[in-house]
Design an enzyme around this catalytic site. Structure first.
Site, PDB file in Angstrom:
ATOM      1  N   ARG A  76       0.807  -1.243   0.000  1.00 51.82           N
ATOM      2  CA  ARG A  76       0.000   0.000   0.000  1.00 51.82           C
ATOM      3  C   ARG A  76       0.830   1.278   0.000  1.00 51.82           C
ATOM      4  O   ARG A  76       0.364   2.340   0.382  1.00 51.82           O
ATOM      5  CB  ARG A  76      -0.977   0.040   1.177  1.00 51.82           C
ATOM      6  CG  ARG A  76      -1.978  -1.088   1.129  1.00 51.82           C
ATOM      7  CD  ARG A  76      -3.154  -0.834   2.032  1.00 51.82           C
ATOM      8  NE  ARG A  76      -4.009  -1.988   2.014  1.00 51.82           N
ATOM      9  CZ  ARG A  76      -3.792  -3.069   2.775  1.00 51.82           C
ATOM     10  NH1 ARG A  76      -2.789  -3.098   3.631  1.00 51.82           N
ATOM     11  NH2 ARG A  76      -4.586  -4.108   2.676  1.00 51.82           N
ATOM     12  N   LYS A 117       3.580  11.543 -10.812  1.00 48.93           N
ATOM     13  CA  LYS A 117       2.825  10.620 -11.668  1.00 48.93           C
ATOM     14  C   LYS A 117       3.640   9.343 -11.858  1.00 48.93           C
ATOM     15  O   LYS A 117       4.811   9.409 -12.246  1.00 48.93           O
ATOM     16  CB  LYS A 117       2.599  11.247 -13.047  1.00 48.93           C
ATOM     17  CG  LYS A 117       1.508  12.271 -13.092  1.00 48.93           C
ATOM     18  CD  LYS A 117       1.251  12.581 -14.563  1.00 48.93           C
ATOM     19  CE  LYS A 117       0.375  13.762 -14.754  1.00 48.93           C
ATOM     20  NZ  LYS A 117       0.236  14.077 -16.185  1.00 48.93           N
ATOM     21  N   GLU A 164      11.640  19.421 -23.792  1.00 52.46           N
ATOM     22  CA  GLU A 164      10.813  19.733 -22.610  1.00 52.46           C
ATOM     23  C   GLU A 164      11.327  21.010 -21.930  1.00 52.46           C
ATOM     24  O   GLU A 164      10.546  21.801 -21.400  1.00 52.46           O
ATOM     25  CB  GLU A 164      10.803  18.561 -21.614  1.00 52.46           C
ATOM     26  CG  GLU A 164      10.287  17.230 -22.186  1.00 52.46           C
ATOM     27  CD  GLU A 164       8.765  17.157 -22.406  1.00 52.46           C
ATOM     28  OE1 GLU A 164       8.049  18.102 -22.029  1.00 52.46           O
ATOM     29  OE2 GLU A 164       8.317  16.139 -22.978  1.00 52.46           O
ATOM     30  N   LYS A 224       8.390  23.266 -13.325  1.00 53.18           N
ATOM     31  CA  LYS A 224       7.509  22.103 -13.181  1.00 53.18           C
ATOM     32  C   LYS A 224       7.000  22.019 -11.736  1.00 53.18           C
ATOM     33  O   LYS A 224       5.824  21.769 -11.495  1.00 53.18           O
ATOM     34  CB  LYS A 224       8.217  20.816 -13.608  1.00 53.18           C
ATOM     35  CG  LYS A 224       7.353  19.584 -13.353  1.00 53.18           C
ATOM     36  CD  LYS A 224       7.175  18.631 -14.498  1.00 53.18           C
ATOM     37  CE  LYS A 224       6.045  17.652 -14.191  1.00 53.18           C
ATOM     38  NZ  LYS A 224       6.164  16.354 -14.790  1.00 53.18           N
ATOM     39  N   GLU A 259      -3.629  17.780 -11.836  1.00 51.28           N
ATOM     40  CA  GLU A 259      -3.874  18.101 -13.238  1.00 51.28           C
ATOM     41  C   GLU A 259      -5.192  18.781 -13.525  1.00 51.28           C
ATOM     42  O   GLU A 259      -6.227  18.175 -13.514  1.00 51.28           O
ATOM     43  CB  GLU A 259      -3.798  16.828 -14.111  1.00 51.28           C
ATOM     44  CG  GLU A 259      -4.013  17.078 -15.581  1.00 51.28           C
ATOM     45  CD  GLU A 259      -3.034  16.269 -16.412  1.00 51.28           C
ATOM     46  OE1 GLU A 259      -2.691  16.741 -17.487  1.00 51.28           O
ATOM     47  OE2 GLU A 259      -2.579  15.210 -15.950  1.00 51.28           O
ATOM     48  N   ARG A 306      -1.675  22.676 -14.844  1.00 55.82           N
ATOM     49  CA  ARG A 306      -0.869  21.540 -15.286  1.00 55.82           C
ATOM     50  C   ARG A 306      -1.060  21.279 -16.780  1.00 55.82           C
ATOM     51  O   ARG A 306      -0.164  20.777 -17.460  1.00 55.82           O
ATOM     52  CB  ARG A 306      -1.195  20.297 -14.448  1.00 55.82           C
ATOM     53  CG  ARG A 306      -0.009  19.345 -14.372  1.00 55.82           C
ATOM     54  CD  ARG A 306      -0.093  18.362 -13.224  1.00 55.82           C
ATOM     55  NE  ARG A 306       0.996  17.402 -13.372  1.00 55.82           N
ATOM     56  CZ  ARG A 306       1.452  16.626 -12.419  1.00 55.82           C
ATOM     57  NH1 ARG A 306       0.963  16.683 -11.218  1.00 55.82           N
ATOM     58  NH2 ARG A 306       2.435  15.785 -12.648  1.00 55.82           N
ATOM     59  N   ASN A 315       1.203  20.695 -21.415  1.00 56.66           N
ATOM     60  CA  ASN A 315       0.907  19.935 -22.643  1.00 56.66           C
ATOM     61  C   ASN A 315       1.228  20.709 -23.910  1.00 56.66           C
ATOM     62  O   ASN A 315       0.935  20.244 -25.006  1.00 56.66           O
ATOM     63  CB  ASN A 315      -0.567  19.524 -22.677  1.00 56.66           C
ATOM     64  CG  ASN A 315      -0.821  18.353 -21.758  1.00 56.66           C
ATOM     65  OD1 ASN A 315       0.053  17.503 -21.576  1.00 56.66           O
ATOM     66  ND2 ASN A 315      -1.996  18.309 -21.166  1.00 56.66           N
ATOM     67  N   HIS A 332       2.304  19.002 -27.034  1.00 58.37           N
ATOM     68  CA  HIS A 332       2.023  17.578 -26.809  1.00 58.37           C
ATOM     69  C   HIS A 332       0.805  17.052 -27.554  1.00 58.37           C
ATOM     70  O   HIS A 332       0.748  15.863 -27.842  1.00 58.37           O
ATOM     71  CB  HIS A 332       1.877  17.294 -25.309  1.00 58.37           C
ATOM     72  CG  HIS A 332       3.195  17.191 -24.603  1.00 58.37           C
ATOM     73  ND1 HIS A 332       4.081  18.241 -24.542  1.00 58.37           N
ATOM     74  CD2 HIS A 332       3.797  16.158 -23.959  1.00 58.37           C
ATOM     75  CE1 HIS A 332       5.153  17.860 -23.868  1.00 58.37           C
ATOM     76  NE2 HIS A 332       5.019  16.601 -23.503  1.00 58.37           N
ATOM     77  N   HIS A 389       1.842  14.136 -29.633  1.00 62.14           N
ATOM     78  CA  HIS A 389       1.343  12.769 -29.420  1.00 62.14           C
ATOM     79  C   HIS A 389       0.830  12.162 -30.712  1.00 62.14           C
ATOM     80  O   HIS A 389       1.044  10.983 -30.984  1.00 62.14           O
ATOM     81  CB  HIS A 389       0.195  12.767 -28.396  1.00 62.14           C
ATOM     82  CG  HIS A 389       0.675  12.794 -26.981  1.00 62.14           C
ATOM     83  ND1 HIS A 389      -0.060  13.379 -25.966  1.00 62.14           N
ATOM     84  CD2 HIS A 389       1.797  12.315 -26.404  1.00 62.14           C
ATOM     85  CE1 HIS A 389       0.607  13.276 -24.835  1.00 62.14           C
ATOM     86  NE2 HIS A 389       1.731  12.635 -25.073  1.00 62.14           N
ATOM     87  N   HIS A 436       9.590  10.530 -27.838  1.00 58.92           N
ATOM     88  CA  HIS A 436       8.580  11.454 -27.326  1.00 58.92           C
ATOM     89  C   HIS A 436       9.033  12.924 -27.454  1.00 58.92           C
ATOM     90  O   HIS A 436       8.307  13.764 -27.991  1.00 58.92           O
ATOM     91  CB  HIS A 436       8.254  11.102 -25.871  1.00 58.92           C
ATOM     92  CG  HIS A 436       7.398  12.119 -25.193  1.00 58.92           C
ATOM     93  ND1 HIS A 436       6.052  12.229 -25.452  1.00 58.92           N
ATOM     94  CD2 HIS A 436       7.693  13.096 -24.296  1.00 58.92           C
ATOM     95  CE1 HIS A 436       5.568  13.223 -24.735  1.00 58.92           C
ATOM     96  NE2 HIS A 436       6.537  13.764 -24.028  1.00 58.92           N
TER      97      HIS A 436
END
Ligand SMILES: NC(=O)c1ccc[n+]([C@@H]2O[C@H](COP(=O)([O-])OP(=O)(O)OC[C@H]3O[C@@H](n4cnc5c(N)ncnc54)[C@H](O)[C@@H]3O)[C@@H](O)[C@H]2O)c1
Ligand SMILES: [Zn+2]
Length: 361
Positions: free
Chosen positions: A121, A143, A185, A227, A237, A241, A245, A248, A252, A265
């Site tokens: 946990r 994340k 980035e 960040k 998010e 946040r 993107n 992105h 993507h 990426h």
């Protein structure tokens, strides 16, 4: 050694940025009272360069450590590898006092982070990112997760690390293509948030490309700060946040259109930023001279266009599948200026094919 803090109340944590600092990690973990024993999770490629170093550092601090080495690559960021790690940890009699050290790029950070989030946990996590992308992006924000055959990052959890340990010396063994991904980035952080940082990048790009550690530390520091600020404002998010993107949405789609093999990426994000800056201009948000400046800078980052033969219509189709399609409207992060971004669903759709064509030309 530089330090900054990710401000999340009782779950705040420090980021340490240094050069040739891996050997000091053990002492620091002791000082911060992170865990009683450790499991270093890494992959074969990273282990070859840094596995021994990190174990020696923990041993010198008289900390017990084991190492679990997994296969290299995004395709191993899955439930099978995850389960293998858990089995190994149970065999090693790891318990709730064990802390995970994620030593590697974003793949290892996400995978080992998810292990830490879920083993008994949840146990403590230390991120020791070794790619530029992971140092400025993946290791911060909490994340974690793995891929499912039906989608990337479909299984995961939020789990903040206890600390992040960045050693720029690890970047010297990184393939140049991976440096470009990190720079994409970094450029994104400057473009959405900080004009002066953009100016710094314009001046110091040659130094960053030749891995000058002083320039790297400055850039990593500022990127982590940006960040961290955004994550602190908006941990789970939404509005803020979402600005991360930038580049992105189209990025993507380019990644997907290339079957996730042709572009890394960060490379896709670089092209995505060109296309989205173009659309920002077409939407009358971004002035022409600012756009030209952005274009000149992004095109100085060495990259091969790797999408020959892929029809623009396929990229558009991939975009329609993007998870950011909300109520049938595709939202984009566009630039109002260098250092200023906004999320909008009001953008000139008819200009999209030309924007993609422009980015790939
Ligand atoms: N959690 C987040 O917020 C977040 C953010 C961005 C990306 N990600 C995830 O990160 C992953 C991509 O991360 P990445 O770009 O770091 O890729 P990666 O982890 O696959 O690393 C790239 C390659 O470099 C190798 N490598 C790593 N460090 C090295 C070193 N110091 N020397 C030599 N080789 C080294 C790796 O073994 C790999 O082959 C994706 O899975 C993505 O989903 C997560
Ligand atoms: Zn990204």
């Amino acid at each position: 050694m530089e330090t900054l803090k990710v401000d999340l109340g009782s779950r705040s944590y420090p980021i340490f940025i240094g050069t040739d600092s891996l050997a000091q990690l053990g002492e620091l973990l002791k000082l911060y009272k992170v865990g009683e024993r450790f499991v270093v999770i890494t992959n074969a490629a990273v282990d070859r360069h840094y596995g021994e170093k990190i174990l020696a550092s923990l041993e010198a601090a008289r900390l017990r450590a084991d190492k679990i080495v997994v296969a290299d690559g995004e395709r191993h960021k899955n439930l099978k590898t995850y389960e293998r790690i858990l089995s190994e940890m149970l065999r090693l009699h790891c318990d709730r006092q064990t802390a995970v050290i994620a030593l590697g790029g974003g793949v290892i950070g996400d995978l080992a982070g998810f292990v830490a989030a879920t083993f008994m946990r949840g146990i403590e996590l230390v991120q020791a990112p070794t790619t530029l992308l992971a140092q400025v992006d993946a290791s911060i924000g909490g994340k974690t997760g793995v891929n499912h055959p039906l989608g990337k990052n479909m299984i995961g959890a939020f789990h903040q690390p206890r600390l992040v340990w960045i050693d720029t010396a690890t970047l010297t063994t990184l393939p140049p293509r991976e440096i470009v991904c990190g720079l994409a980035e970094i450029a994104k952080h400057a473009l959405i948030r900080d004009r002066r940082y953009f100016e710094f990048l314009e001046t110091r790009l040659p130094d960053l490309l030749r891995l000058d550690h002083e320039a790297l530390i400055k850039a990593i520091h500022r990127s982590c700060e940006i960040k961290a600020e955004i994550v602190a404002q908006d941990e789970r998010e939404s509005a803020q946040r979402a600005l991360l993107n930038f580049g992105h949405t189209i990025g993507h789609a380019l990644e997907a259109a290339g079957g996730f093999r042709r572009l890394r990426h960060g490379e896709a994000v670089l092209l995505g930023m060109l296309a989205e800056a173009y659309l920002s201009c077409e939407a009358d948000l971004l002035a022409g001279d600012a756009f030209t400046r952005i274009e000149n800078f992004l095109k100085r980052i060495p990259q091969k266009r790797r999408l020959e033969g892929i029809p623009i219509s396929l990229v558009e189709q991939c975009m329609a599948f993007d998870k950011k399609v909300k109520h049938g409207q595709l939202r984009l992060v566009l630039l109002r200026d260098i250092g200023e971004a906004m999320v909008t669903s009001d953008w000139p759709r008819e200009k999209l094919p030309r924007a993609i064509e422009y980015a790939l030309s």
